[in-house]
Design an enzyme around this catalytic site. Sequence first.
Site, short mmCIF file in Angstrom:
data_model
loop_
_atom_site.label_atom_id
_atom_site.label_comp_id
_atom_site.label_asym_id
_atom_site.label_seq_id
_atom_site.Cartn_x
_atom_site.Cartn_y
_atom_site.Cartn_z
N LYS A 51 -31.51 11.79 -10.82
CA LYS A 51 -31.92 12.87 -9.93
C LYS A 51 -33.26 13.49 -10.30
O LYS A 51 -33.92 14.10 -9.46
CB LYS A 51 -30.85 13.96 -9.91
N SER A 301 -26.17 5.47 -12.98
CA SER A 301 -26.93 6.58 -12.41
C SER A 301 -26.95 7.84 -13.26
O SER A 301 -27.88 8.64 -13.14
CB SER A 301 -26.38 6.91 -11.02
#
Length: 318
Positions: A51, A301
Amino acid sequence: MVTREDIEAAAARIDGMIRRTPMKPSPSLSGLAGGPVWLKCEHHQETGAFKLRGASNAAARLGKVAGVTTASTGNHGRALAHAARQLGLPAVICVSRLVPQNKLDAIDALGAEARVIGASQDEAFEEARRLEREEGFALVPPFDHPDVIAGQGTLGLESLSQLPDAAALAIPLSGGGLLAGVAAAAKALRPDIRIVGISMERGAAMAASLAAGHPVEVEELETLADSLGGGIGLDNRLTFAMCRDLMDDLILLTEAEIASGLRHLARKDGEVVEGAAAVGAGAILAGKLRAENGPLVLLLSGGNIDPARHAAILGEET
């Protein structure tokens, strides 16, 4: 659509603000998948998740604002808090009560406020919109924003620079910012590359929306893959269409399959990841994902899992 040029501009803009994360082979998963499997270790990123790429790109393009805000399941909020601190801006991160405490603590540690609002990301988003409307904060959405998508797309450019012959990318799927950006970058470079989205069975909003043919609301449920929770927004402008047009396959996993992937990555590959990042490994272990047509890259991720919860999951099966 976010273009290759947008993503390349983002890569230049955030150079020096993010880490280039490792790519490594997984012999154990390769044996199970019938072909070479590689792990893109984005959980080694500063703030522990991909992110930071999108948040940094979006924040770098802001003008003069009173502060920044967003709604988040945790990782985007932490990334935006980090970017805001670099820019000297106040940050209010709106989260639902389903977000784990360790992620709230990480946001607070960066000098931002983690504001708990309601039982879903959609409810938290209403508070972020109020801050934008009434207090002059810049709202940086977690996924459905061109600058955020372009920033996430830099992970696609980076992955193919490390493994140019990759045949497929397996990407955790939530609101679609990661998959949309990575797929746009990867297919611009390699139109034949296969894009596989992977999510959980419990409350997968993008999967339900794609099945319906338009964005729909889905009840947000507790899941081991908590970072994949939340809606995509009924007014979704970008990620729904990009995921629909760029994704080749979609796989959904049970909670047990996600936990199995998490355990395997820890025991066999030495990688501590959160549930959302373990979905690729879980899909291979469940026989739902293969690597028979060439190298398969699993995007890990994020790694922001509570240590006690991780230990408990490892202890569930010996």
